[in-house]
Design a protein around this motif. Structure first.
Motif, PDB file in Angstrom:
ATOM      1  N   VAL A  67      14.972  14.943  -4.264  1.00 48.81           N
ATOM      2  CA  VAL A  67      14.641  16.186  -4.961  1.00 48.81           C
ATOM      3  C   VAL A  67      14.199  15.809  -6.373  1.00 48.81           C
ATOM      4  N   VAL A  68      13.039  16.343  -6.768  1.00 48.18           N
ATOM      5  CA  VAL A  68      12.530  16.140  -8.124  1.00 48.18           C
ATOM      6  C   VAL A  68      12.627  17.483  -8.839  1.00 48.18           C
ATOM      7  N   GLU A  69      13.385  17.511  -9.915  1.00 43.92           N
ATOM      8  CA  GLU A  69      13.522  18.780 -10.608  1.00 43.92           C
ATOM      9  C   GLU A  69      13.321  18.617 -12.115  1.00 43.92           C
ATOM     10  N   PRO A  70      12.819  19.663 -12.758  1.00 40.71           N
ATOM     11  CA  PRO A  70      12.610  19.591 -14.206  1.00 40.71           C
ATOM     12  C   PRO A  70      13.948  19.603 -14.931  1.00 40.71           C
TER      13      PRO A  70
ATOM     14  N   LYS B 246       0.835  -1.201   0.000  1.00 37.75           N
ATOM     15  CA  LYS B 246       0.000   0.000   0.000  1.00 37.75           C
ATOM     16  C   LYS B 246       0.872   1.255   0.000  1.00 37.75           C
ATOM     17  N   ARG B 247       1.927   1.232   0.798  1.00 36.74           N
ATOM     18  CA  ARG B 247       2.814   2.387   0.883  1.00 36.74           C
ATOM     19  C   ARG B 247       3.536   2.612  -0.446  1.00 36.74           C
ATOM     20  N   GLU B 248       3.945   1.537  -1.090  1.00 36.21           N
ATOM     21  CA  GLU B 248       4.634   1.656  -2.374  1.00 36.21           C
ATOM     22  C   GLU B 248       3.724   2.280  -3.424  1.00 36.21           C
ATOM     23  N   GLU B 249       2.454   1.860  -3.454  1.00 38.28           N
ATOM     24  CA  GLU B 249       1.511   2.433  -4.405  1.00 38.28           C
ATOM     25  C   GLU B 249       1.293   3.915  -4.126  1.00 38.28           C
ATOM     26  N   THR B 250       1.211   4.274  -2.841  1.00 39.66           N
ATOM     27  CA  THR B 250       1.044   5.679  -2.465  1.00 39.66           C
ATOM     28  C   THR B 250       2.230   6.514  -2.926  1.00 39.66           C
ATOM     29  N   LEU B 251       3.435   5.966  -2.756  1.00 41.09           N
ATOM     30  CA  LEU B 251       4.654   6.681  -3.150  1.00 41.09           C
ATOM     31  C   LEU B 251       4.736   6.848  -4.670  1.00 41.09           C
ATOM     32  N   LYS B 252       4.300   5.838  -5.408  1.00 45.30           N
ATOM     33  CA  LYS B 252       4.306   5.933  -6.873  1.00 45.30           C
ATOM     34  C   LYS B 252       3.388   7.061  -7.339  1.00 45.30           C
ATOM     35  N   GLN B 253       2.202   7.127  -6.731  1.00 45.88           N
ATOM     36  CA  GLN B 253       1.255   8.179  -7.092  1.00 45.88           C
ATOM     37  C   GLN B 253       1.815   9.555  -6.716  1.00 45.88           C
ATOM     38  N   LEU B 254       2.453   9.628  -5.538  1.00 51.26           N
ATOM     39  CA  LEU B 254       3.075  10.879  -5.100  1.00 51.26           C
ATOM     40  C   LEU B 254       4.154  11.313  -6.084  1.00 51.26           C
ATOM     41  N   ALA B 255       4.989  10.364  -6.500  1.00 51.57           N
ATOM     42  CA  ALA B 255       6.084  10.675  -7.421  1.00 51.57           C
ATOM     43  C   ALA B 255       5.557  11.272  -8.720  1.00 51.57           C
ATOM     44  N   LEU B 256       4.487  10.696  -9.259  1.00 50.89           N
ATOM     45  CA  LEU B 256       3.932  11.190 -10.519  1.00 50.89           C
ATOM     46  C   LEU B 256       3.314  12.577 -10.350  1.00 50.89           C
ATOM     47  N   ARG B 257       2.612  12.788  -9.222  1.00 53.24           N
ATOM     48  CA  ARG B 257       2.023  14.111  -8.972  1.00 53.24           C
ATOM     49  C   ARG B 257       3.110  15.176  -8.850  1.00 53.24           C
TER      50      ARG B 257
ATOM     51  N   SER C  68       6.152  15.062 -10.064  1.00 52.24           N
ATOM     52  CA  SER C  68       6.843  15.273 -11.343  1.00 52.24           C
ATOM     53  C   SER C  68       6.042  16.227 -12.229  1.00 52.24           C
ATOM     54  N   HIS C  69       4.723  16.075 -12.234  1.00 48.34           N
ATOM     55  CA  HIS C  69       3.874  16.966 -13.029  1.00 48.34           C
ATOM     56  C   HIS C  69       3.952  18.397 -12.500  1.00 48.34           C
ATOM     57  N   LYS C  70       3.990  18.519 -11.178  1.00 52.26           N
ATOM     58  CA  LYS C  70       4.077  19.848 -10.565  1.00 52.26           C
ATOM     59  C   LYS C  70       5.423  20.498 -10.886  1.00 52.26           C
ATOM     60  N   ALA C  71       6.493  19.707 -10.821  1.00 51.01           N
ATOM     61  CA  ALA C  71       7.830  20.241 -11.102  1.00 51.01           C
ATOM     62  C   ALA C  71       7.919  20.738 -12.545  1.00 51.01           C
TER      63      ALA C  71
ATOM     64  N   THR D   6      10.271   5.031 -10.026  1.00 51.99           N
ATOM     65  CA  THR D   6       9.031   5.442 -10.680  1.00 51.99           C
ATOM     66  C   THR D   6       9.281   6.534 -11.722  1.00 51.99           C
ATOM     67  N   LEU D   7      10.208   7.443 -11.401  1.00 50.75           N
ATOM     68  CA  LEU D   7      10.448   8.581 -12.291  1.00 50.75           C
ATOM     69  C   LEU D   7      11.664   8.405 -13.196  1.00 50.75           C
ATOM     70  N   ALA D   8      12.263   7.225 -13.156  1.00 50.09           N
ATOM     71  CA  ALA D   8      13.477   6.999 -13.950  1.00 50.09           C
ATOM     72  C   ALA D   8      13.241   7.232 -15.439  1.00 50.09           C
ATOM     73  N   ASN D   9      12.071   6.861 -15.942  1.00 54.34           N
ATOM     74  CA  ASN D   9      11.774   7.010 -17.372  1.00 54.34           C
ATOM     75  C   ASN D   9      10.722   8.087 -17.645  1.00 54.34           C
ATOM     76  N   GLU D  10      10.473   8.910 -16.632  1.00 56.68           N
ATOM     77  CA  GLU D  10       9.498   9.988 -16.797  1.00 56.68           C
ATOM     78  C   GLU D  10      10.157  11.155 -17.538  1.00 56.68           C
ATOM     79  N   ALA D  11       9.607  11.517 -18.679  1.00 62.55           N
ATOM     80  CA  ALA D  11      10.200  12.580 -19.490  1.00 62.55           C
ATOM     81  C   ALA D  11      10.109  13.931 -18.790  1.00 62.55           C
TER      82      ALA D  11
END
Length: 210
Positions: free
Chosen positions: A203-206, A143-154, A156-159, A182-187
């Protein structure tokens, strides 16, 4: 408990120990007490090889005993199930819902501590088949892993939208890894960890446009 075994050679004594203890030579721990001696003219007065051998407890069994005792000392009751895959042993703790919070702790800290201590106990055992213990309770890890994946995507979009780096709260290594993976292949974004010890965070940065 060690037992004594004999044979015409050390190899034969070891084979006798393996058969008697219903194990394999890989898991057998033995000490040669007496080397074989040939008798007079190779016929009379010879002495067999003597070894003292035992089979140490399996690492997973040591881990299970430690967990059961520790959980009992916490005043909790839990059923344990284990699945071993290669060099990893996955323990699942099943308890009443009202007790799950105490087992898991804030952001999984109690569960992480239990896992760390159980691995420590297993690694200090005399076992010859050491395994890495993975611990979960009530499906919390998934459950925690799924929550973190969703957080990572949100995030990344915000960044990408703000074109500003976003600093996440401190996380243990296993959770930072989920964000990175999760974000390794996120453009358009990149991640890295910074900080020391308990303050280490992601840190997630554009990415800068070429």
């Amino acid at each position: 408990m060690a037992h004594t075994f004999k044979g015409r050679t050390v190899e034969e004594a070891v084979a006798n120990a393996v058969q008697h203890l219903d194990t394999t030579e890989e898991h057998l721990v033995y000490e040669v007490i007496e080397q074989p001696q040939k008798g007079f003219f190779g016929l009379f007065g010879g002495k067999p090889a003597v070894i003292k051998a035992h089979v140490p407890p399996r690492s997973a069994d040591v881990a299970r005993s430690f967990l059961e005792e520790t959980i009992s000392l916490m005043g909790l009751k839990a059923e344990l199930s284990v699945e071993q895959v290669g060099k990893e042993a996955f323990f699942s703790l099943h308890t009443e819902e009202k007790d799950q919070g105490r087992l898991i702790g804030r952001k999984g800290q109690t569960l992480d501590s239990l896992e760390y201590l159980t691995n420590l106990a297993a690694s200090h055992s005399p076992s010859t088949d050491f395994v890495k213990v993975r611990l979960d309770a009530g499906g919390y890890r998934h459950k925690r892993e799924e929550t973190l994946k969703q957080l990572a995507l949100r995030i990344s979009h915000k960044a990408k939208a703000t074109k500003e780096p976003i600093v996440l709260e401190p996380m243990p290594a296993r959770e930072r890894k989920v964000i990175h993976t999760t974000l390794a292949n996120e453009a358009g974004v990149q991640t890295y960890s910074q900080g020391e010890g308990a303050k280490r965070h992601v840190v997630v940065e554009p990415k800068q446009s070429d």
